[in-house]
Write an enzyme that holds these catalytic residues in place. Structure first.
Site, PDB file in Angstrom:
ATOM      1  N   GLY A  31      31.191  16.474   5.350  1.00 46.51           N
ATOM      2  CA  GLY A  31      31.454  15.049   5.574  1.00 46.51           C
ATOM      3  C   GLY A  31      31.911  14.378   4.288  1.00 46.51           C
ATOM      4  O   GLY A  31      32.119  15.036   3.256  1.00 46.51           O
ATOM      5  N   THR A  33      30.302  11.778   2.581  1.00 45.23           N
ATOM      6  CA  THR A  33      29.248  11.414   1.615  1.00 45.23           C
ATOM      7  C   THR A  33      28.942  12.600   0.703  1.00 45.23           C
ATOM      8  O   THR A  33      28.728  12.453  -0.497  1.00 45.23           O
ATOM      9  CB  THR A  33      27.966  10.965   2.349  1.00 45.23           C
ATOM     10  N   LYS A 102      23.675  14.178  13.825  1.00 44.52           N
ATOM     11  CA  LYS A 102      24.668  14.800  12.942  1.00 44.52           C
ATOM     12  C   LYS A 102      25.721  15.481  13.795  1.00 44.52           C
ATOM     13  O   LYS A 102      25.470  15.772  14.960  1.00 44.52           O
ATOM     14  CB  LYS A 102      23.985  15.823  12.022  1.00 44.52           C
ATOM     15  N   GLU A 111      25.415  23.461   9.528  1.00 45.69           N
ATOM     16  CA  GLU A 111      24.585  22.500   8.783  1.00 45.69           C
ATOM     17  C   GLU A 111      23.113  22.686   9.125  1.00 45.69           C
ATOM     18  O   GLU A 111      22.248  22.674   8.258  1.00 45.69           O
ATOM     19  CB  GLU A 111      25.009  21.067   9.112  1.00 45.69           C
TER      20      GLU A 111
HETATM   21  O1  DER Z   1      29.003  16.165  10.682  1.00 52.60           O
HETATM   22  C1  DER Z   1      28.008  15.811  10.007  1.00 52.60           C
HETATM   23  O2  DER Z   1      26.830  15.919  10.402  1.00 52.60           O
HETATM   24  C2  DER Z   1      28.271  15.170   8.684  1.00 52.60           C
HETATM   25  O3  DER Z   1      27.182  15.286   7.841  1.00 52.60           O
HETATM   26  C3  DER Z   1      28.685  13.758   8.923  1.00 52.60           C
HETATM   27  O4  DER Z   1      28.209  13.275  10.102  1.00 52.60           O
HETATM   28  C4  DER Z   1      28.387  12.756   7.848  1.00 52.60           C
HETATM   29  O5  DER Z   1      29.608  12.232   7.629  1.00 52.60           O
HETATM   30  P1  DER Z   1      29.926  11.098   6.564  1.00 52.60           P
HETATM   31  O6  DER Z   1      29.164  11.444   5.318  1.00 52.60           O
HETATM   32  O7  DER Z   1      31.405  11.240   6.390  1.00 52.60           O
HETATM   33  O8  DER Z   1      29.511   9.822   7.196  1.00 52.60           O
END
Ligand code: DER
Length: 233
Positions: A31, A33, A102, A111
């Site tokens: 993702g 972040t 998630k 993950e």
């Molecule tokens: O796919 C996931 O679970 C990722 O961690 C995501 O949902 C988090 O995405 P972001 O950091 O772009 O908001």
């Protein structure tokens, strides 16, 4: 601007607080972040990071680790009985019980495997992700990784369980048809009414239209064709 600053601050704080210099095995989620998490780790410099191995949760995560010049290793090679010291990842939504939705990035299966292989799981989430109960902030639905040939059956079952308009996640521009995950499967996004906290007091078994997080997770994972679900609880 505010969102990016919040993500970056949260990521740097998480690395500062939870990546101890003596650690040797670190999980890296997926993702946007997590991009800042890797940036913060790389900023520690090789004196610290050269003693560490980094374990990805999909192709984007792999690319982040490699681009940062960090040592890329794989969970499939983790010696039996060993765990990662810590795993960092993002989330789409976080409730007061620290249950997570998630899978917004379609990387939820690896993950969850990496998170489960770590002694400590650190979720990095900016202010947008906090909500009193799952499904109130993240309205796209619970991401569910499914075997493509079972997708119609899974959609039927989700409808029966009360999901509002579950659907197969369409590909982005440049990919006709459904999104295909790093594991060669599809994602179904299944909205449910706001989920009660896992300690929900009402009988959250779906009959009255609402679910407790754990009751729904138990029901979803049993649907034939479901590989993994985007509820971390
Ligand atoms: O796919 C996931 O679970 C990722 O961690 C995501 O949902 C988090 O995405 P972001 O950091 O772009 O908001």
């Amino acid at each position: 601007k505010l969102v990016e600053t919040s993500k970056r601050l949260a990521a740097y704080q998480a690395v500062k607080d939870y990546l101890l210099p003596e650690y040797t095995r670190v999980g890296i989620g997926s993702g946007s972040t997590v991009v800042y998490v890797v940036e913060a780790i790389a900023a520690l410099g090789p004196a610290v990071t050269s003693k560490m191995a980094f374990y990805p949760t999909g192709s984007q995560s792999e690319e982040l680790i490699e681009a940062a010049g960090l040592d890329l290793q794989y969970i499939s090679k983790l010696p039996a009985g060993r765990q990662l010291d810590v795993a960092f990842d993002g989330a789409d939504e976080v409730d007061d019980d620290l249950n997570l939705i998630k899978g917004g990035g379609a990387c939820l299966w690896q993950e969850k495997i990496v998170a489960a292989s770590a002694k400590q799981f650190v979720c990095v989430a900016d202010f947008r992700k906090l909500s009193p109960s799952l499904g109130t902030a993240w309205k796209k639905g619970i991401p569910i990784e499914v075997l493509p040939m079972a997708a119609p059956r899974v959609l039927d079952e989700l409808q029966r369980m009360g999901s509002q308009n579950p659907r197969i996640r369409p590909g982005l521009p440049g990919k006709a048809g459904a999104i295909v995950t790093d594991n060669g499967l599809w994602i179904i996004d299944a909205p449910f009414a706001p989920l009660l906290l896992s300690k929900g007091t009402e009988p959250g078994d779906g009959n009255n239209g609402v679910w407790t997080v754990d009751a729904l997770a138990d029901a979803l994972i049993k649907i034939p064709g479901v590989a993994e679900i985007g509820l971390f609880y």
